[in-house]
Design a protein around this motif. Structure first.
Motif, PDB file in Angstrom:
ATOM      1  N   ALA A  27      78.920  48.122  55.606  1.00 28.15           N
ATOM      2  CA  ALA A  27      77.993  48.867  54.764  1.00 28.15           C
ATOM      3  C   ALA A  27      77.154  49.804  55.611  1.00 28.15           C
ATOM      4  O   ALA A  27      77.255  49.826  56.830  1.00 28.15           O
ATOM      5  N   GLY A  28      76.318  50.578  54.958  1.00 27.04           N
ATOM      6  CA  GLY A  28      75.535  51.575  55.648  1.00 27.04           C
ATOM      7  C   GLY A  28      76.212  52.932  55.582  1.00 27.04           C
ATOM      8  O   GLY A  28      77.363  53.048  55.191  1.00 27.04           O
ATOM      9  N   ASP A  29      75.481  53.961  55.961  1.00 27.83           N
ATOM     10  CA  ASP A  29      76.000  55.317  55.843  1.00 27.83           C
ATOM     11  C   ASP A  29      76.779  55.717  57.089  1.00 27.83           C
ATOM     12  O   ASP A  29      76.502  56.718  57.718  1.00 27.83           O
ATOM     13  N   GLN A  30      77.780  54.912  57.422  1.00 25.88           N
ATOM     14  CA  GLN A  30      78.605  55.296  58.560  1.00 25.88           C
ATOM     15  C   GLN A  30      79.480  56.486  58.175  1.00 25.88           C
ATOM     16  O   GLN A  30      80.156  56.466  57.158  1.00 25.88           O
ATOM     17  N   LYS A  31      79.487  57.500  58.986  1.00 29.48           N
ATOM     18  CA  LYS A  31      80.307  58.662  58.707  1.00 29.48           C
ATOM     19  C   LYS A  31      81.759  58.442  59.077  1.00 29.48           C
ATOM     20  O   LYS A  31      82.637  59.175  58.661  1.00 29.48           O
ATOM     21  N   GLU A  32      82.039  57.413  59.889  1.00 33.32           N
ATOM     22  CA  GLU A  32      83.424  57.170  60.275  1.00 33.32           C
ATOM     23  C   GLU A  32      84.236  56.742  59.068  1.00 33.32           C
ATOM     24  O   GLU A  32      83.710  56.188  58.108  1.00 33.32           O
ATOM     25  N   PRO A  33      85.550  56.958  59.093  1.00 34.45           N
ATOM     26  CA  PRO A  33      86.384  56.465  57.989  1.00 34.45           C
ATOM     27  C   PRO A  33      86.329  54.953  57.908  1.00 34.45           C
ATOM     28  O   PRO A  33      86.087  54.260  58.898  1.00 34.45           O
TER      29      PRO A  33
ATOM     30  N   ALA B 111      70.422  50.673  46.745  1.00 32.67           N
ATOM     31  CA  ALA B 111      71.818  50.352  46.429  1.00 32.67           C
ATOM     32  C   ALA B 111      72.140  50.669  44.975  1.00 32.67           C
ATOM     33  O   ALA B 111      73.144  51.324  44.669  1.00 32.67           O
ATOM     34  N   PHE B 112      71.294  50.203  44.069  1.00 33.73           N
ATOM     35  CA  PHE B 112      71.571  50.460  42.648  1.00 33.73           C
ATOM     36  C   PHE B 112      71.418  51.937  42.311  1.00 33.73           C
ATOM     37  O   PHE B 112      72.179  52.481  41.502  1.00 33.73           O
ATOM     38  N   THR B 113      70.419  52.592  42.923  1.00 29.99           N
ATOM     39  CA  THR B 113      70.230  54.019  42.650  1.00 29.99           C
ATOM     40  C   THR B 113      71.451  54.811  43.081  1.00 29.99           C
ATOM     41  O   THR B 113      71.921  55.706  42.369  1.00 29.99           O
ATOM     42  N   ARG B 114      71.988  54.485  44.239  1.00 32.75           N
ATOM     43  CA  ARG B 114      73.143  55.235  44.732  1.00 32.75           C
ATOM     44  C   ARG B 114      74.345  55.048  43.822  1.00 32.75           C
ATOM     45  O   ARG B 114      75.045  56.008  43.490  1.00 32.75           O
ATOM     46  N   LEU B 115      74.563  53.809  43.399  1.00 33.81           N
ATOM     47  CA  LEU B 115      75.701  53.552  42.510  1.00 33.81           C
ATOM     48  C   LEU B 115      75.560  54.335  41.211  1.00 33.81           C
ATOM     49  O   LEU B 115      76.484  55.019  40.767  1.00 33.81           O
ATOM     50  N   ALA B 274      85.173  47.131  40.550  1.00 35.41           N
ATOM     51  CA  ALA B 274      85.181  47.231  42.009  1.00 35.41           C
ATOM     52  C   ALA B 274      84.322  46.134  42.628  1.00 35.41           C
ATOM     53  O   ALA B 274      84.692  45.529  43.642  1.00 35.41           O
ATOM     54  N   ILE B 275      83.172  45.864  41.996  1.00 35.80           N
ATOM     55  CA  ILE B 275      82.296  44.818  42.532  1.00 35.80           C
ATOM     56  C   ILE B 275      82.976  43.462  42.429  1.00 35.80           C
ATOM     57  O   ILE B 275      82.913  42.637  43.355  1.00 35.80           O
ATOM     58  N   ILE B 339      77.421  44.215  48.918  1.00 42.79           N
ATOM     59  CA  ILE B 339      78.666  44.603  48.241  1.00 42.79           C
ATOM     60  C   ILE B 339      78.492  45.950  47.555  1.00 42.79           C
ATOM     61  O   ILE B 339      79.304  46.868  47.715  1.00 42.79           O
ATOM     62  N   ILE B 340      77.409  46.078  46.789  1.00 48.98           N
ATOM     63  CA  ILE B 340      77.175  47.331  46.067  1.00 48.98           C
ATOM     64  C   ILE B 340      76.978  48.473  47.049  1.00 48.98           C
ATOM     65  O   ILE B 340      77.537  49.565  46.881  1.00 48.98           O
ATOM     66  N   SER B 341      76.206  48.220  48.098  1.00 46.09           N
ATOM     67  CA  SER B 341      75.959  49.273  49.071  1.00 46.09           C
ATOM     68  C   SER B 341      77.239  49.649  49.804  1.00 46.09           C
ATOM     69  O   SER B 341      77.476  50.820  50.103  1.00 46.09           O
TER      70      SER B 341
END
Lengths: 292, 385
Positions: A27-33, B111-115, B274-275, B339-341
């Motif tokens: 998770a997280g905003d990793q830019k890698e594929p 997480a919820f906002t992004r989804l 997906a979740i 999971i959501i994130s």
């Protein structure tokens, strides 16, 4: 007191476990594929401890992407089928890999510039696609003309075919009916009677009727001329042409209305549209048909 | 004998004349009908070819539209990621700070906002681009049919660049901020230790969707045009301004609003699927997590007897390791957040296997039948106006 402390520890453990889930699920905003789940699971616990694991993971990711690109349609597509693997798509894939590497090394500004560039690419792509659509629209025009010509030829041929089954028979019958042998004597007899009738009834007729009968007589003369010009040795084509001329004259004759009642009466009382009064009048003084 | 024949012909010459005229008229009528039939066939052929040409041009426009949606969708996903970033929060959480609970609350909201932003933004983008490209395609078709050249390349460029307001200007930012306020309102009453099942999650998404749609001033479905296109621009040419006004009218029409609502509902269903898939993977690959879940449920059972029945079922499901029981498995909200994130941590990428959620959403919206019908109606209206 102890219960409250117990709940705090429980929540703490829960949050720590969730934090580990972040690492394990990538998770997280990793830019890698994204890596496959197995690779992520295996590398997760060691990610923060061993820097070399990061590069190993990247190598595996690149290998996976290579297989995906060159595998083409054979690669399992999952729920949604992938876009076609044409050369442009492969080039786009390579471009994305290069961009991903660049993003790994650079910061946010580079991403912004990349976004603007890709945005312009989308606009150019749209313009090119619309232009292609317009050109495709112009191309079928000649095809349309050719198809219309074929359609017209085919339809006209069919029309002629349909007509030919019917028209020649009627033309043949009409030629027989309007031939000189049958029609010419009748025309001549009419031409003999018209002058006498006009001379005898000049005072009684209105100007309109007089003019109408004159035109009828003139038309009969024209028809007589056409019929007299027919000869037995004429070819079929010439006969058809003369027949059409006579047919047109006959059609014009109808525009001038009925012949004079007296002339009709002299031909006998057997016509269904004859005038009863004229018939009765003609019965007495008129010439009688010879009886055998 | 000849005299007899002549008398017969004289007596019946009128009949011969009438018959001749009738036969001639019949021949003439037959020829006339034949000519009319040929004209009718040619007219039918012309109509058929015109319909074929229009269909061909429409399909070409559709193909271009799909390519543009996928191209711009990628940039839209990048914009959403920039607006709802979790990198900073993760770095802080890994240092085990004092305000751990506050950071976790923020992580939940992000997480919820992004989804939700992904679901709404993808739907709005697809509808806007379909309307724009089919409207432009209709104008181009009309230009070709009337041998005019009103729509220049510069005009096309300007018209298609309007969507930039949504992707790189304030559109997605405003949308994300509005959705964030609704997420806060809906999720603030749910503690991080709450045990949620899949149906609870669906209920949560439904509540979130209702909350987002309830505000008539900022509802993304009915106020799509406000987020997607910029406000009035006096430098526009008359034709461009006319096209912009027509686009705004179309985006505010009931058809567009209905299609967007339908797409959003379907998007949340895809998100739940997906979740669920990720939950299954988590439970299978993490045996210790399974043990923890069971222990937590035992503790909960001791504290609240009324939940005994469902807890027993969950325990049985876990012991049997049966995937069919995924719908009855309970998982803490704090463990759902990764999971959501994770599902929404990467943007549109057609080369990844399996596809992540943004890719699934965008691809689903591109092939959605209702959206295609909307685009076809727009094209039909503007190509024959």
């Amino acid at each position: 007191m102890s219960e409250e402390k117990k709940n705090g520890d429980e929540l703490n453990d829960l949050l720590d476990s969730a934090l580990q889930d972040f690492d394990k699920s990538g998770a997280g905003d990793q830019k890698e594929p994204s890596a496959s789940s197995d690779v992520a699971t295996n590398a997760g616990p060691e990610g923060s401890e061993d820097p070399d694991a990061f590069f190993i993971e990247q190598a595996k990711v690149l290998a996976d992407r290579m297989n995906t690109l060159f595998g083409g349609p054979d690669t399992p597509s999952g729920d949604i089928p992938p876009l076609p693997q044409d050369p442009d798509q492969i080039m786009a894939g390579f471009k994305k890999m290069a961009e991903a590497a660049a993003l790994t090394l650079s910061g946010e500004n580079s991403a912004t510039d990349e976004d603007v560039s890709k945005y312009s690419d989308s606009i150019s792509q749209a313009l090119k696609g619309l232009q292609e659509g317009s050109e495709n629209l112009a191309a079928p025009a000649s095809e349309n003309d050719i198809a219309s010509m074929f359609g017209s030829l085919n339809l006209e041929g069919a029309g002629e075919g349909d007509g030919n089954m019917f028209l020649p028979f009627m033309e043949g019958m009409m030629q027989s009916l309007l031939s000189a042998e049958i029609l010419l004597p009748s025309i001549r007899e009419l031409l003999e009677k018209y002058p006498k009738y006009l001379e005898e009834n000049d005072a009684k007729l209105s100007a309109e009727d007089k003019e109408r009968y004159q035109k009828q007589m003139e038309l009969y003369k024209v028809i007589e001329g056409h019929l007299q010009s027919e000869k037995t040795e004429d070819s079929a084509a010439v006969k058809r042409e003369k027949f059409r001329v006579v047919l047109d004259d006959m059609r014009k004759l109808q525009d001038y209305g009925q012949p004079p009642p007296e002339i009709l009466a002299e031909t006998g009382g057997d016509l269904p549209f004859g005038d009863p009064t004229a018939g009765v009048a003609a019965g007495g003084p008129g010439p009688q048909c010879p009886t055998m | 004998m000849l005299s007899r024949l002549q008398d017969f012909l004289s007596r019946h010459r009128r009949k011969f004349i009438v018959t001749g005229v009738l036969v001639g008229g019949t021949i003439f009528a037959a020829r006339y009908a034949q000519r009319r039939f040929v004209e009718f066939q040619e007219k039918q052929a012309r109509e058929f070819f015109e319909r074929t040409r229009r269909t061909t041009h429409f399909e070409s426009t559709e193909k271009t539209c799909n390519q543009v949606i996928l191209g711009m969708g990628e940039e839209m996903c990048q914009a959403v990621l920039r607006e709802c970033s979790t990198d900073e929060l993760l770095e802080q959480l890994r240092q085990n700070p004092k305000n751990k609970l506050e950071l976790w609350e923020d992580m939940k909201i992000v997480a919820f906002t992004r989804l939700a932003t992904y679901v709404y933004a993808s739907s709005m983008l697809v509808i806007a681009l379909r309307v724009q490209l089919n409207l432009l395609g209709g104008y181009i078709y009309r230009d070709i049919m009337t041998e005019q050249k009103q729509v220049t390349d510069e005009l096309k460029q300007q018209y298609l660049s309007l969507i930039r307001h949504f992707i790189t200007d304030s559109g997605i930012r405003d949308l994300a901020r509005y959705i964030r306020t609704q997420v806060i309102a809906v999720t603030k009453t749910i503690p991080l230790s709450e045990q949620l099942s899949l149906s609870d999650l669906e209920q949560l998404f439904w509540s979130l969707q209702m909350a987002i749609n309830a505000d008539t001033r900022r509802d993304p479905n009915s106020r799509m045009s406000k987020y997607l296109l910029p406000s009035q621009n006096p430098s526009h040419s008359p034709l461009l301004q006319k096209m912009v006004n027509e686009t705004l009218d179309l985006l505010e029409s009931e058809d567009a609003v209905g299609v967007c609502s339908h797409n959003v509902s379907r998007g949340f269903v895809l998100a739940c699927d997906a979740i669920a898939e990720s939950m299954g993977e988590t439970l299978q690959h993490l045996p210790q997590a399974k043990v923890q879940t069971q222990q937590e449920q035992s503790v909960k059972f001791n504290q609240a007897g009324s939940l005994g029945a469902s807890t027993s079922k969950s325990q049985n499901g876990l012991e049997n390791n049966n995937l069919l029981n995924i719908n009855r498995v309970l998982l803490a909200l704090a463990k759902l957040i990764p999971i959501i994130s994770g599902l929404t941590s990467r943007g549109f990428d057609t080369t990844s296997r399996p596809h992540n959620l943004p890719t699934q959403l965008l691809t689903f919206y591109v092939v959605a039948e209702k959206t295609k019908t909307l685009g076809a109606n727009v094209y039909e209206s503007f190509s024959s106006a």
